[in-house]
Write a protein that holds these residues in place. Structure first.
Motif, short mmCIF file in Angstrom:
data_model
loop_
_atom_site.label_atom_id
_atom_site.label_comp_id
_atom_site.label_asym_id
_atom_site.label_seq_id
_atom_site.Cartn_x
_atom_site.Cartn_y
_atom_site.Cartn_z
N ASN A 1 0.81 -1.24 -0.06
CA ASN A 1 -0.02 0.00 -0.02
C ASN A 1 0.61 1.39 -0.05
OD1 ASN A 1 -2.41 -1.01 -0.19
ND2 ASN A 1 -2.73 -1.16 2.03
N GLY B 1 -0.91 4.94 -4.27
CA GLY B 1 -2.21 4.64 -3.61
C GLY B 1 -2.49 3.08 -3.14
N GLU C 1 -7.75 -2.39 0.12
CA GLU C 1 -8.73 -1.92 1.27
C GLU C 1 -9.16 -2.85 2.18
OE1 GLU C 1 -11.29 0.56 -1.09
OE2 GLU C 1 -9.87 2.12 -1.30
N THR D 1 -8.01 -3.13 -4.81
CA THR D 1 -8.39 -1.94 -5.46
C THR D 1 -8.18 -1.98 -7.03
OG1 THR D 1 -6.39 -0.76 -5.05
CG2 THR D 1 -7.90 -0.39 -3.32
N ARG E 1 -6.09 -0.06 -8.74
CA ARG E 1 -4.85 0.07 -8.53
C ARG E 1 -4.21 -1.27 -8.15
NH1 ARG E 1 -0.94 3.88 -10.01
NH2 ARG E 1 -2.48 5.26 -9.54
#
Length: 120
Positions: free
Chosen positions: A62, A67, A71, A85, A87
């Protein structure tokens, strides 16, 4: 007389940021396990990694990709969970493409060395 093991090629892609591995085979496997299980702790169990080590690996991931790649929602089994995510999916896909291309190129070019290593 024991037969010596056959020669084999080992190739490992790692992207470093400073001294930290931003992504490599283990972190890529972890991202896939998080995606599959929906949980950091379950992903760690699947891979045989302690929760603390798994959490540390997620923190490093992370930190280095502009970014979050994973999560996490707190709340226990009924409400918690973890997801990749967008990303995270991009990082994982790009790493897997690099890894596949690198292995293909290495296998092509290492064939002669492997044959030579296999001779007595």
């Amino acid at each position: 007389m024991t037969t010596p093991p056959a020669p084999r090629l080992k190739v490992k892609a790692q992207i470093l940021v400073g001294d930290e591995i931003a992504i490599g085979p283990g972190k890529a496997d972890l991202l896939e396990a998080v995606e599959r299980t929906g949980s950091i702790s379950a992903a760690g169990r699947d891979l045989g990694i302690s929760y603390r080590r798994t959490r540390d690996m997620i923190d490093v991931l992370n930190c280095h990709w502009g970014g979050a790649v994973v999560e996490t929602a707190k709340g226990g089994p009924a409400h918690g969970g973890s997801v990749l995510t967008r990303r995270g999916r991009e990082v994982l896909d790009a790493y897997r493409r690099l890894d596949a291309e690198m292995h293909h190129a290495a296998e092509t070019h290492a064939a002669a060395l492997l044959r030579l290593a296999g001779r007595e």
